[in-house]
Design an enzyme around this catalytic site. Structure first.
Site, PDB file in Angstrom:
ATOM      1  N   LYS A 118      71.513  24.261 -20.118  1.00 28.53           N
ATOM      2  CA  LYS A 118      72.145  24.809 -21.101  1.00 28.53           C
ATOM      3  C   LYS A 118      71.321  24.932 -22.285  1.00 28.53           C
ATOM      4  O   LYS A 118      70.485  23.970 -22.308  1.00 28.53           O
ATOM      5  CB  LYS A 118      73.552  22.942 -20.709  1.00 28.53           C
ATOM      6  CG  LYS A 118      74.380  24.247 -21.389  1.00 28.53           C
ATOM      7  CD  LYS A 118      75.064  24.504 -20.685  1.00 28.53           C
ATOM      8  CE  LYS A 118      76.589  25.311 -21.007  1.00 28.53           C
ATOM      9  NZ  LYS A 118      77.676  25.642 -19.859  1.00 28.53           N
TER      10      LYS A 118
HETATM   11  P1  NAD Z   1      85.565  30.979 -25.435  1.00 27.00           P
HETATM   12  O1  NAD Z   1      84.821  29.979 -26.785  1.00 27.00           O
HETATM   13  O2  NAD Z   1      85.550  31.979 -25.007  1.00 27.00           O
HETATM   14  O3  NAD Z   1      87.236  29.857 -26.024  1.00 27.00           O
HETATM   15  C1  NAD Z   1      87.227  29.056 -25.913  1.00 27.00           C
HETATM   16  C2  NAD Z   1      88.443  28.481 -26.637  1.00 27.00           C
HETATM   17  O4  NAD Z   1      89.051  26.476 -26.492  1.00 27.00           O
HETATM   18  C3  NAD Z   1      88.533  29.070 -28.235  1.00 27.00           C
HETATM   19  O5  NAD Z   1      89.937  30.096 -27.415  1.00 27.00           O
HETATM   20  C4  NAD Z   1      88.847  28.170 -28.977  1.00 27.00           C
HETATM   21  O6  NAD Z   1      89.826  28.150 -30.268  1.00 27.00           O
HETATM   22  C5  NAD Z   1      89.383  27.159 -27.631  1.00 27.00           C
HETATM   23  N1  NAD Z   1      88.649  25.798 -28.525  1.00 27.00           N
HETATM   24  C6  NAD Z   1      88.038  25.085 -29.149  1.00 27.00           C
HETATM   25  N2  NAD Z   1      88.187  24.016 -29.361  1.00 27.00           N
HETATM   26  C7  NAD Z   1      89.318  23.429 -29.349  1.00 27.00           C
HETATM   27  C8  NAD Z   1      90.131  22.165 -29.426  1.00 27.00           C
HETATM   28  N3  NAD Z   1      89.209  21.126 -29.633  1.00 27.00           N
HETATM   29  N4  NAD Z   1      91.591  22.298 -29.234  1.00 27.00           N
HETATM   30  C9  NAD Z   1      91.568  23.721 -28.329  1.00 27.00           C
HETATM   31  N5  NAD Z   1      91.133  24.425 -28.409  1.00 27.00           N
HETATM   32  C10 NAD Z   1      89.902  24.405 -28.362  1.00 27.00           C
HETATM   33  O7  NAD Z   1      84.628  29.555 -24.030  1.00 27.00           O
HETATM   34  P2  NAD Z   1      85.203  29.536 -22.974  1.00 27.00           P
HETATM   35  O8  NAD Z   1      83.979  30.503 -22.291  1.00 27.00           O
HETATM   36  O9  NAD Z   1      85.689  30.246 -22.760  1.00 27.00           O
HETATM   37  O10 NAD Z   1      84.436  28.076 -22.455  1.00 27.00           O
HETATM   38  C11 NAD Z   1      85.718  27.049 -22.200  1.00 27.00           C
HETATM   39  C12 NAD Z   1      85.243  26.170 -21.416  1.00 27.00           C
HETATM   40  O11 NAD Z   1      84.916  26.191 -20.061  1.00 27.00           O
HETATM   41  C13 NAD Z   1      83.991  25.443 -22.556  1.00 27.00           C
HETATM   42  O12 NAD Z   1      84.123  23.669 -21.808  1.00 27.00           O
HETATM   43  C14 NAD Z   1      82.399  26.117 -21.246  1.00 27.00           C
HETATM   44  O13 NAD Z   1      81.943  25.229 -21.232  1.00 27.00           O
HETATM   45  C15 NAD Z   1      83.263  26.152 -20.218  1.00 27.00           C
HETATM   46  N6  NAD Z   1      82.499  26.870 -18.816  1.00 27.00           N
HETATM   47  C16 NAD Z   1      82.851  28.503 -19.643  1.00 27.00           C
HETATM   48  C17 NAD Z   1      82.452  29.310 -18.355  1.00 27.00           C
HETATM   49  C18 NAD Z   1      82.140  30.878 -18.562  1.00 27.00           C
HETATM   50  O14 NAD Z   1      81.627  31.432 -17.229  1.00 27.00           O
HETATM   51  N7  NAD Z   1      82.923  30.993 -19.643  1.00 27.00           N
HETATM   52  C19 NAD Z   1      81.604  29.220 -17.210  1.00 27.00           C
HETATM   53  C20 NAD Z   1      82.004  27.124 -17.112  1.00 27.00           C
HETATM   54  C21 NAD Z   1      82.152  26.416 -17.272  1.00 27.00           C
END
Ligand code: NAD
Length: 428
Positions: A118
């Site tokens: 990561k």
């Molecule tokens: P992103 O940046 O696209 O979206 C994050 C969202 O969460 C936003 O809407 C933000 O406003 C909201 N957010 C942030 N902190 C918050 C809080 N404390 N309370 C409520 N809402 C909050 O990110 P993403 O790519 O959707 O990733 C989200 C999670 O999923 C992370 O933990 C990431 O590691 C995990 N993840 C992402 C992927 C991927 O393909 N993008 C794959 C596996 C896991």
């Protein structure tokens, strides 16, 4: 390893963040019950390498700002390191080390030929102009260049990064090696030979896993009311795919606000508003609620899809959902996990539920190395096959060992990585 390094990596040191300690608590809980050689414990729980870089960037106002970045490579016993790059103000060395460890277990659980890694940069991506973000990405890529590559470590998008950021990673790396290296990064734009279906893949995987779980309860998605925390890549696509299949999405939230409609939200209208306004605050069609009201609202399924440590011991006793599907990485603290299990809540853990993203990243890597590209149907069918097989493996292990899904998932993943280590032995 020097004494200072040992201390730095010691899982329970007070110097470490809660998230890093939590990742180790989950690992240790399972490792100790697995009858594995205790000699491998430290190897499995320590990152193989952590690189810290400082990235000077010329900002639009002409000043130079120095951003700190990291790349943590946890374990590569099963193949090249793989894992996302996060842009967020909360990024830290501990955070990327914990996320890299989770990624090792996730990749092993869905049986991909990868280890876990990561990366991240401490920044607020919303406050950067496109030009600043591009210059930061190019500099960060150049700084981590010695340890990434199609056979070494393959980054991908995570919170705060997207296909455009991956295009800059591809271009920077390719310029430096003198040829286009499609396999160096996944989550690229489709026109730059990313994979169709990658953008929605994590949400689609969440949907696949929930649908399989519901089938064990003789239910379908049309039987459930869903609340989703986080409305970015994972949260939006999860909400969209659930709603398209007849689930009632009653609540959606982002960092600064959340909305609720007992009769079901219009996910596309909310997404349009969020894209335009950057918040869900003030949206006319729904009731505003707080983030903690979202977590405790009346629903059947709660999907944390924001950040780590959002389901804590404080909120856990008040959660009404009977099923939690972890779209985010590490959303549930071990204390909350225990309370929820005692309350009879089923948790479909992150390393299973959100593995759809890395699975389609794997397809993208394979397509890039082959220079032969798949259509959407093939991507979706193969993703569904892999996710359903992973669910079946975890479900069977949970039945056999009479344990919860997280313990079952960790048991499978850790034993696969430990077996790879054992077979390879030590070098030299
Ligand atoms: P992103 O940046 O696209 O979206 C994050 C969202 O969460 C936003 O809407 C933000 O406003 C909201 N957010 C942030 N902190 C918050 C809080 N404390 N309370 C409520 N809402 C909050 O990110 P993403 O790519 O959707 O990733 C989200 C999670 O999923 C992370 O933990 C990431 O590691 C995990 N993840 C992402 C992927 C991927 O393909 N993008 C794959 C596996 C896991």
């Amino acid at each position: 390893m020097t004494a200072a390094q040992t201390d730095r990596l010691a899982p329970t040191s007070e110097k470490h963040s809660k998230f890093w300690q939590n990742a180790h608590l989950y690992f240790d809980r399972v490792y100790q019950s697995m009858n594995l050689d205790p000699l491998w414990r430290q190897t499995l729980s320590s990152p193989k390498r952590v690189l810290t870089v400082s990235c000077p960037v010329k900002m639009d106002d002409g000043k130079i700002q120095v951003f700190t970045g990291y790349r943590a490579q946890h374990n590569n016993a099963r193949g090249p390191f793989k894992g996302g790059i996060r842009y967020d103000i909360g990024v830290s060395q501990d955070e990327v080390m914990a996320l890299a460890m989770l990624q090792t277990w996730k990749n092993a659980l869905v049986d991909l030929p990868y280890g876990g890694a990561k990366g991240g940069v401490v920044c607020d991506p919303k406050k950067l102009s496109m030009g600043e973000k591009e210059r930061l990405t190019r500099r960060y890529t150049a700084e981590i260049m010695p340890i990434i590559g199609p056979d070494q470590d393959i980054p991908a998008p995570d919170a705060g990064t997207d296909a455009q950021v991956m295009a800059w990673v591809l271009d920077t790396y390719s310029m430096m090696v003198g040829h286009q290296a499609l396999g160096v990064v996944t989550g690229k734009p489709v026109t730059l030979f990313g994979s169709v279906g990658r953008e929605e893949a994590t949400g689609r995987g969440v949907m696949n896993i929930l649908r399989k779980f519901l089938a064990t309860q003789h239910k379908t998605l049309t039987d459930v009311r869903v609340a989703i925390q986080g409305f970015g890549n994972v949260g939006y696509h999860t909400a969209r795919l659930m709603a398209e299949r007849g689930a009632i999405v009653v609540a959606i939230g982002e960092r600064s606000s959340a909305i609720y409609d007992d009769g079901g939200l219009d996910v596309e209208a909310a997404a349009r508003y969020y894209r335009e306004q950057g918040t869900l605050k003030g949206i006319p069609e729904a009731d505003q609620i707080t983030n903690s009201e979202l977590l405790t609202c009346q629903c059947d399924v709660l999907i944390p899809a924001a950040m780590e440590n959002t389901l804590t011991e404080e909120v856990a006793p008040h959660i009404q959902a009977r099923t939690i599907v972890e779209g985010a990485n590490g959303p549930t603290t071990p204390g909350a996990d225990e309370i929820l299990r005692e309350n009879g809540v089923t948790i479909l853990p992150d390393i299973l539920a959100n593995a759809g993203g890395v699975t389609v990243s794997y397809f993208e890597w394979v397509q890039g190395l082959d220079n032969y590209f798949w259509d959407m149907k093939r991507v979706q069918d193969e993703l569904q096959r892999i996710m359903e097989k992973a669910f079946d493996d975890v479900n069977a292990k949970a039945d056999e060992a009479d344990c919860d899904y997280r313990t079952a998932a960790y048991t499978i993943a850790i034993s696969r990585v430990a077996e790879a280590l054992r077979l390879k032995g030590l070098f030299p």
